[in-house]
Design a protein around this motif. Sequence first.
Motif, PDB file in Angstrom:
ATOM      1  N   GLU A   1      22.434  31.170  37.294  1.00 33.50           N
ATOM      2  CA  GLU A   1      23.374  29.854  37.670  1.00 33.50           C
ATOM      3  C   GLU A   1      24.653  30.055  37.608  1.00 33.50           C
ATOM      4  OE1 GLU A   1      21.466  26.822  35.217  1.00 33.50           O
ATOM      5  OE2 GLU A   1      19.719  27.338  36.919  1.00 33.50           O
ATOM      6  N   LYS A   2      24.645  31.438  35.923  1.00 28.77           N
ATOM      7  CA  LYS A   2      26.157  31.206  35.218  1.00 28.77           C
ATOM      8  C   LYS A   2      27.017  32.261  36.658  1.00 28.77           C
ATOM      9  CE  LYS A   2      24.989  28.784  32.171  1.00 28.77           C
ATOM     10  NZ  LYS A   2      25.895  27.456  32.326  1.00 28.77           N
ATOM     11  N   VAL A   3      26.252  32.982  37.315  1.00 33.35           N
ATOM     12  CA  VAL A   3      27.549  34.612  38.078  1.00 33.35           C
ATOM     13  C   VAL A   3      28.299  33.669  38.952  1.00 33.35           C
ATOM     14  CG1 VAL A   3      27.085  35.605  40.081  1.00 33.35           C
ATOM     15  CG2 VAL A   3      24.758  35.244  38.856  1.00 33.35           C
ATOM     16  N   ASP A   4      28.643  32.649  39.291  1.00 29.89           N
ATOM     17  CA  ASP A   4      29.416  32.332  39.926  1.00 29.89           C
ATOM     18  C   ASP A   4      30.908  31.830  38.859  1.00 29.89           C
ATOM     19  OD1 ASP A   4      28.641  31.919  42.444  1.00 29.89           O
ATOM     20  OD2 ASP A   4      28.001  29.401  42.434  1.00 29.89           O
ATOM     21  N   PHE A   5      30.307  31.292  37.777  1.00 30.20           N
ATOM     22  CA  PHE A   5      31.610  30.960  37.159  1.00 30.20           C
ATOM     23  C   PHE A   5      32.070  32.025  36.368  1.00 30.20           C
ATOM     24  CE2 PHE A   5      32.977  31.307  31.904  1.00 30.20           C
ATOM     25  CZ  PHE A   5      33.388  30.405  32.161  1.00 30.20           C
ATOM     26  N   VAL A   6      31.506  33.532  35.987  1.00 31.84           N
ATOM     27  CA  VAL A   6      31.479  34.872  35.991  1.00 31.84           C
ATOM     28  C   VAL A   6      32.600  35.722  37.097  1.00 31.84           C
ATOM     29  CG1 VAL A   6      30.645  37.407  35.084  1.00 31.84           C
ATOM     30  CG2 VAL A   6      30.048  35.153  34.266  1.00 31.84           C
ATOM     31  N   LEU A   7      32.299  35.377  37.752  1.00 30.25           N
ATOM     32  CA  LEU A   7      33.090  35.995  39.120  1.00 30.25           C
ATOM     33  C   LEU A   7      33.923  35.210  39.232  1.00 30.25           C
ATOM     34  CD1 LEU A   7      30.208  36.252  42.148  1.00 30.25           C
ATOM     35  CD2 LEU A   7      31.273  38.108  41.248  1.00 30.25           C
ATOM     36  N   GLN A   8      33.818  33.991  39.318  1.00 34.70           N
ATOM     37  CA  GLN A   8      35.971  33.025  38.515  1.00 34.70           C
ATOM     38  C   GLN A   8      36.598  33.901  37.561  1.00 34.70           C
ATOM     39  OE1 GLN A   8      35.529  29.037  38.381  1.00 34.70           O
ATOM     40  NE2 GLN A   8      37.278  28.950  38.359  1.00 34.70           N
ATOM     41  N   ILE A   9      35.870  34.038  36.707  1.00 36.75           N
ATOM     42  CA  ILE A   9      36.701  35.281  35.390  1.00 36.75           C
ATOM     43  C   ILE A   9      36.906  36.775  35.755  1.00 36.75           C
ATOM     44  CG2 ILE A   9      36.849  36.063  33.226  1.00 36.75           C
ATOM     45  CD1 ILE A   9      34.021  33.786  32.367  1.00 36.75           C
ATOM     46  N   ILE A  10      35.687  37.268  36.411  1.00 36.06           N
ATOM     47  CA  ILE A  10      36.143  37.937  36.895  1.00 36.06           C
ATOM     48  C   ILE A  10      37.837  38.665  37.988  1.00 36.06           C
ATOM     49  CG2 ILE A  10      35.619  40.246  38.369  1.00 36.06           C
ATOM     50  CD1 ILE A  10      32.545  39.949  37.112  1.00 36.06           C
ATOM     51  N   GLN A  11      37.284  37.361  39.029  1.00 35.85           N
ATOM     52  CA  GLN A  11      38.342  36.840  39.324  1.00 35.85           C
ATOM     53  C   GLN A  11      40.074  36.794  39.117  1.00 35.85           C
ATOM     54  OE1 GLN A  11      38.383  33.997  42.764  1.00 35.85           O
ATOM     55  NE2 GLN A  11      40.503  34.074  43.380  1.00 35.85           N
ATOM     56  N   TYR A  12      39.950  36.215  37.698  1.00 34.25           N
ATOM     57  CA  TYR A  12      41.189  36.246  37.332  1.00 34.25           C
ATOM     58  C   TYR A  12      41.593  36.910  36.912  1.00 34.25           C
ATOM     59  CZ  TYR A  12      41.107  31.312  38.554  1.00 34.25           C
ATOM     60  OH  TYR A  12      40.640  30.195  39.232  1.00 34.25           O
ATOM     61  N   LEU A  13      40.842  37.775  36.118  1.00 35.96           N
ATOM     62  CA  LEU A  13      41.061  38.721  35.507  1.00 35.96           C
ATOM     63  C   LEU A  13      41.811  40.211  36.099  1.00 35.96           C
ATOM     64  CD1 LEU A  13      38.162  39.196  32.771  1.00 35.96           C
ATOM     65  CD2 LEU A  13      40.472  38.601  32.272  1.00 35.96           C
ATOM     66  N   GLY A  14      40.854  40.375  37.660  1.00 39.25           N
ATOM     67  CA  GLY A  14      41.094  41.503  38.169  1.00 39.25           C
ATOM     68  C   GLY A  14      42.534  41.182  39.400  1.00 39.25           C
ATOM     69  N   TYR A  15      43.508  40.312  38.819  1.00 37.19           N
ATOM     70  CA  TYR A  15      44.579  39.785  38.836  1.00 37.19           C
ATOM     71  C   TYR A  15      45.996  40.974  38.174  1.00 37.19           C
ATOM     72  CZ  TYR A  15      43.936  36.976  43.070  1.00 37.19           C
ATOM     73  OH  TYR A  15      43.523  35.833  43.903  1.00 37.19           O
ATOM     74  N   PHE A  16      45.431  41.545  37.709  1.00 39.84           N
ATOM     75  CA  PHE A  16      46.218  42.553  36.526  1.00 39.84           C
ATOM     76  C   PHE A  16      46.257  43.280  36.826  1.00 39.84           C
ATOM     77  CE2 PHE A  16      44.445  39.187  32.817  1.00 39.84           C
ATOM     78  CZ  PHE A  16      45.540  38.762  32.756  1.00 39.84           C
ATOM     79  N   GLY A  17      45.305  44.350  37.842  1.00 40.72           N
ATOM     80  CA  GLY A  17      45.649  45.848  38.740  1.00 40.72           C
ATOM     81  C   GLY A  17      43.844  45.759  39.361  1.00 40.72           C
ATOM     82  N   ILE A  18      43.498  47.072  40.081  1.00 42.30           N
ATOM     83  CA  ILE A  18      42.695  47.149  40.321  1.00 42.30           C
ATOM     84  C   ILE A  18      42.244  48.073  39.391  1.00 42.30           C
ATOM     85  CG2 ILE A  18      43.813  49.797  41.192  1.00 42.30           C
ATOM     86  CD1 ILE A  18      42.227  48.923  44.237  1.00 42.30           C
ATOM     87  N   THR A  19      42.898  48.775  38.262  1.00 42.59           N
ATOM     88  CA  THR A  19      42.029  49.475  37.151  1.00 42.59           C
ATOM     89  C   THR A  19      41.709  48.441  36.313  1.00 42.59           C
ATOM     90  OG1 THR A  19      43.958  49.036  35.802  1.00 42.59           O
ATOM     91  CG2 THR A  19      44.082  51.264  37.662  1.00 42.59           C
ATOM     92  N   PHE A  20      41.397  47.113  36.532  1.00 39.20           N
ATOM     93  CA  PHE A  20      41.198  45.966  35.604  1.00 39.20           C
ATOM     94  C   PHE A  20      39.963  45.847  36.332  1.00 39.20           C
ATOM     95  CE2 PHE A  20      45.103  45.459  33.300  1.00 39.20           C
ATOM     96  CZ  PHE A  20      44.626  45.378  32.111  1.00 39.20           C
TER      97      PHE A  20
END
Length: 482
Positions: free
Chosen positions: A277-296
Amino acid sequence: MSSIKIFMPIFPETINKIYFNGYVNNTKEAYIVIYITNYSATTTKIFKHIKPNENRIIGCCMNTVHQSQQTILTAWPNQLIIDTSETYKLSQLILNNKKILNSNIIVMQYDIHKVMNTETLDVNCNEFEQLKKYLVYDSNMPQTIEYKPLCTVPSWISSSMYIQHCCNQINLLNWLQNTVKRKGKVSLKQGNYIVALIIDILLGYIVLELFLFDRTKNGVLLVGILEKLVNYMYSLLKWLMGAPAGLKLNNAFNKMLGRYFSYHVELWWLFLDVSGEKVDFVLQIIQYLGYFGITFQAAIISDIICITTFHSYCIYVYAARLFNLQISGLSALLRLFVGKKQNPLRGCIDSCQYTNQELFVGTVAFTILLLLLPTTIMYYIVFTLFRVLSLLGQYTLSRLINTVQTLPLYVVALWVTHSSKLAGNIFIETNKGNSEHLLLQVKILNKPLREVIRISKPPVDLPKNVEWRSVVSSVLTGNQII
């Protein structure tokens, strides 16, 4: 007769009267090197900030040398006057208040701007290295700052590539800020890192826009992939509990291992079911962190691989430990049959006489371990393969991160435009101009692109460095691959 070598800048032809200063190196009694490092059309800039001493030299270069110019230099123990009215002639050379006559003089003309701007100068020759040092000193340029990490990753969380990458980025940004602030300009390494950082962020944004347009669908897709992995693990364990590849394994031992490992898979699936049930929340965090770059993003994917394959890693640890114990036991019991034993205190193998009872117990133990070994090997091979594939995926992502962070786009652009920053190969040729002395011209040519790329890499650490020789050795001996 002493030999004198003079490093002289190439003066502009538009200026008729030039004053200069420099340094004198008496390396040997019969060998003197003079470095001219600064020149100007006025005496104020040349004589203002220096005082007469035995290591400094001043002089002038002009078409006609008048008595007034010579009077200006009389207070200095080292003087050099060049007359260019007819030929390139050293009209007067005074060192330590002694006029130099009948000397072998070599004048080496160099481009002072290229030597100052280049960051790849080949300083294998001590004289050019000293020239570079004098030029840097006269221009008040700060010395190169050594790279010192600002933060380090504790050993207990060093397995997380994302944490390692964050720490590495903090160290690099701190290094970039300190070096640019101190030098007041962007060097090759800093330029490479800045351009690579911009490309990193752009690629990360493009990937997010292409693949994370709907977090709900992506969450369902991720849960589906995890469910398939768990089902595949169940099928694999069921296959191993039978007769894998037609092999006849120990039935009781095989069933015990299969059920034990299946229990771990069930526990892992229960964890995924609860946290689904927390997958969507985790993906949202990953999305914001992903804006730091493809290396992240790559570092996050590497950690996701570690988490999703944790159940197979646990099974691998058990199988590797069991395999190592059996191999160690068999090798120890083999010494029993030849009358040897290991002495842990001395770290060597000693002779030993065993009783019949010890030989009987050892023979039974050796037989049991040997008959159970094929079953252990089967589980060990399968889950070691999973572990190696997981390491290979993490290592590939680690190399991707390192490649993006060290993209040499800045250096390639400078190399294409023939920038003087990349001038480093020294080429000396005879000047065909009229001169009473040996007149050489120093040309500084651009280095090959491959060499420039090699020496201009920023201090980037590889997040996941795998020693494949150590991995192969651990696989053969049953030691755990961390």
